[in-house]
Design an enzyme around this catalytic site. Sequence first.
Site, PDB file in Angstrom:
ATOM      1  N   THR A 221     -27.489  18.786  78.839  1.00  0.00           N
ATOM      2  CA  THR A 221     -26.034  18.969  78.815  1.00  0.00           C
ATOM      3  C   THR A 221     -25.662  20.194  77.983  1.00  0.00           C
ATOM      4  OG1 THR A 221     -25.734  16.587  79.055  1.00  0.00           O
ATOM      5  CG2 THR A 221     -23.844  17.823  78.226  1.00  0.00           C
TER       6      THR A 221
ATOM      7  N   ASN B  81     -30.198  13.593  90.815  1.00  0.00           N
ATOM      8  CA  ASN B  81     -30.712  12.498  89.990  1.00  0.00           C
ATOM      9  C   ASN B  81     -30.459  11.116  90.567  1.00  0.00           C
ATOM     10  OD1 ASN B  81     -28.083  13.623  89.216  1.00  0.00           O
ATOM     11  ND2 ASN B  81     -27.922  11.848  87.898  1.00  0.00           N
TER      12      ASN B  81
ATOM     13  N   GLN C 263     -34.374  17.009  86.802  1.00  0.00           N
ATOM     14  CA  GLN C 263     -35.193  16.017  87.519  1.00  0.00           C
ATOM     15  C   GLN C 263     -36.323  16.666  88.311  1.00  0.00           C
ATOM     16  OE1 GLN C 263     -35.008  12.860  87.041  1.00  0.00           O
ATOM     17  NE2 GLN C 263     -32.960  12.526  86.200  1.00  0.00           N
TER      18      GLN C 263
ATOM     19  N   GLY D 173     -35.919  17.061  77.545  1.00  0.00           N
ATOM     20  CA  GLY D 173     -37.227  16.482  77.251  1.00  0.00           C
ATOM     21  C   GLY D 173     -37.377  15.022  77.621  1.00  0.00           C
ATOM     22  N   HIS D 174     -36.273  14.253  77.488  1.00  0.00           N
ATOM     23  CA  HIS D 174     -36.444  12.801  77.601  1.00  0.00           C
ATOM     24  C   HIS D 174     -36.688  12.306  79.019  1.00  0.00           C
ATOM     25  CE1 HIS D 174     -32.360  11.419  78.987  1.00  0.00           C
ATOM     26  NE2 HIS D 174     -32.030  12.611  78.548  1.00  0.00           N
TER      27      HIS D 174
ATOM     28  N   THR E  12     -30.898  25.048  62.283  1.00  0.00           N
ATOM     29  CA  THR E  12     -32.328  24.956  61.935  1.00  0.00           C
ATOM     30  C   THR E  12     -33.081  24.265  63.064  1.00  0.00           C
ATOM     31  OG1 THR E  12     -31.731  24.867  59.618  1.00  0.00           O
ATOM     32  CG2 THR E  12     -33.937  24.080  60.187  1.00  0.00           C
TER      33      THR E  12
ATOM     34  N   CYS F 141     -25.242   7.533  83.317  1.00  0.00           N
ATOM     35  CA  CYS F 141     -23.958   7.886  82.712  1.00  0.00           C
ATOM     36  C   CYS F 141     -22.794   7.291  83.494  1.00  0.00           C
ATOM     37  CB  CYS F 141     -23.798   9.395  82.664  1.00  0.00           C
ATOM     38  SG  CYS F 141     -25.326  10.232  82.368  1.00  0.00           S
TER      39      CYS F 141
HETATM   40  N1  PLP Z   1     -28.759  16.797  84.755  1.00  0.00           N
HETATM   41  C1  PLP Z   1     -29.381  15.838  85.429  1.00  0.00           C
HETATM   42  C2  PLP Z   1     -29.746  16.065  86.859  1.00  0.00           C
HETATM   43  C3  PLP Z   1     -29.682  14.625  84.813  1.00  0.00           C
HETATM   44  O1  PLP Z   1     -30.305  13.654  85.490  1.00  0.00           O
HETATM   45  C4  PLP Z   1     -29.312  14.435  83.458  1.00  0.00           C
HETATM   46  C5  PLP Z   1     -29.557  13.142  82.778  1.00  0.00           C
HETATM   47  O2  PLP Z   1     -29.067  12.115  83.166  1.00  0.00           O
HETATM   48  C6  PLP Z   1     -28.668  15.499  82.799  1.00  0.00           C
HETATM   49  C7  PLP Z   1     -28.404  16.659  83.477  1.00  0.00           C
HETATM   50  C8  PLP Z   1     -28.237  15.381  81.366  1.00  0.00           C
HETATM   51  O3  PLP Z   1     -29.346  15.325  80.515  1.00  0.00           O
HETATM   52  P1  PLP Z   1     -29.133  15.090  78.946  1.00  0.00           P
HETATM   53  O4  PLP Z   1     -28.599  13.719  78.813  1.00  0.00           O
HETATM   54  O5  PLP Z   1     -30.473  15.263  78.329  1.00  0.00           O
HETATM   55  O6  PLP Z   1     -28.181  16.100  78.492  1.00  0.00           O
END
Ligand code: PLP
Length: 398
Positions: free
Chosen positions: A72, A157, A193, A214-215, A251, A338
Site C-alpha cells: 500500500t 488478488n 500476488q 513481504g507478507h 531508520t 480487506c
Molecule cells: N495489492 C494486492 C493485489 C494485494 O493483494 C494486497 C494485499 O491484500 C495489497 C496490494 C496490499 O498489501 P499490503 O497490505 O501489504 O499493503
Amino acid sequence: MKRIYLDNAATTEVYPEVLKAMNPFFGKKFGNASEPHLWGQEARKAIDLAREQLAQTLGAKAREIIFTSCATESINLAHKGLIEGLKVQESKGSVPHIITSSIEHKAVLETCKHLEKSKQAEVTYLPVDKFGLVKIVDIERAIKPTTVLISIMYVNNEVGTIEPIREIGQLIKRVNKLRHKKTPIFFHTDATQAIQYLNCKVDKLGVDLLSLTGHKLHAPKGIGALYVRKNAPLIRQQDGGGQEYGLRSGTENVPYIVALGKAIELAIKNQSLATKKIVSLREKLIKGVLEIAGTELTGHPDKRAPHIVSFIIKGVEGEAVVLLLSEKDVAASSGSACASRLLEPTHVLTAMGYSPEKAHGSLRFSLSRKTTEEEIDYAVKVLPAIVKRLRKMAPKGV
Ligand code: PLP
C-alpha cells in the site's frame, strides 16, 4: 486433523528459514544502518544484500529498489510521488491523466480517488471482461495527450487472473516513441500476488514502477518494496533523514528488510517446483469443488496465477461458507481480506459482470508451497455438506 490454511492470498506464514535470517537483527546485530561503526555497517551490509536479492529477481539495479512498509505504501509513493514529480517538472497547469482498471486492489483505487478528489489528477477506470481481463484496445483508446501513468495489477488478488502486463508495456513503449520530447507515460504494476510465481523482470514487462509486499511471500507483515526505474521523476512522500535514496525517510527496518530478501530468494529458488505442485493441487481443488451442483469457477480459465482459485456457489453466502469451513479447521476467504469485513459484494466480481446476489456466493481458496494433497482432499470432502446445510437454511428464491 490439523488446521488447514488455504488463505495465502490474504497473508502467509513466516517460514522458519526467514525467521532464522532476520532474528539476529533483533539481537546482537541491532545497529542503525546510517552509522559508520561496526554495528551500523553490519546492518548496512545486510540491507545491501537484501536489496541485491530483490534487484536480481526483478532484473533491476539495486539502486532502483526502495524498501517501504507494505505494498500500500509502495503504491501510494509510486502514484502520488510521480504526479507530484511531474507537476514540479512541468508546472504547466494541465491536469495529468491516470489510467487504471476497475478491479485493482483498494490501495490503487483509493490512491487514485485521492488524487482525483484533490484535483491533482484525472483518472479513467477501465472495465474488464467476464474473466477479469483488461483489454489492450481499451487502454489504447483511453490514452490522451495528458496521460502520464498507467497502473494495472499483474495478478488479481480475488480471482487470480493474470493481466497482459507485457503487452501493455509494449503498447506504452510504442506510444512513448511517438511522444518525442513530451512527458512519457510511466507504467506501474501492483505485483503483490505475482512476485512469487511469475516472471517479474521489469525490462521484460516494460514497467517503470512495481510494488510488492513481504507478507504474501512468507516474510512478516510490515515490509514492502517499490521498484523505481532510474528516469521516473518521483518525489518522496515522507520527509526526514533521506534514507532509501531520499525516497523514503525513516531508520531502516533491518530485520524485516533481511526477511524480505531471504523470502524472495527462497521463493525464486523454489519457483518452478512450487508452481508445478501448486497448479496440480489447484486443479484437484477445482475439480472437487465443481462437482458440487451450482458452482462455477471465476477468473480466467488458464491465464491465472497458480495459487488463487475462486468460485461462485449458488444459493449461499460466501461469508457463511467461510465461517463453517473455519469450524472444520479450514481457512478460506469470501473475497479480499480487506473487503470481506464490509459484507458487500466485492468490486472485482461486480466489475466482471456478476450480479451482487451471485457475487455474494464467492469463495476463494489460496494455496502455498507447503499446501499438501491431504489438505486439499479434506477441504473438498467437507465443503459439500456445508453447502448443503446452508442451502437448506437459505430463504426460497436465494
Ligand atoms: N495489492 C494486492 C493485489 C494485494 O493483494 C494486497 C494485499 O491484500 C495489497 C496490494 C496490499 O498489501 P499490503 O497490505 O501489504 O499493503
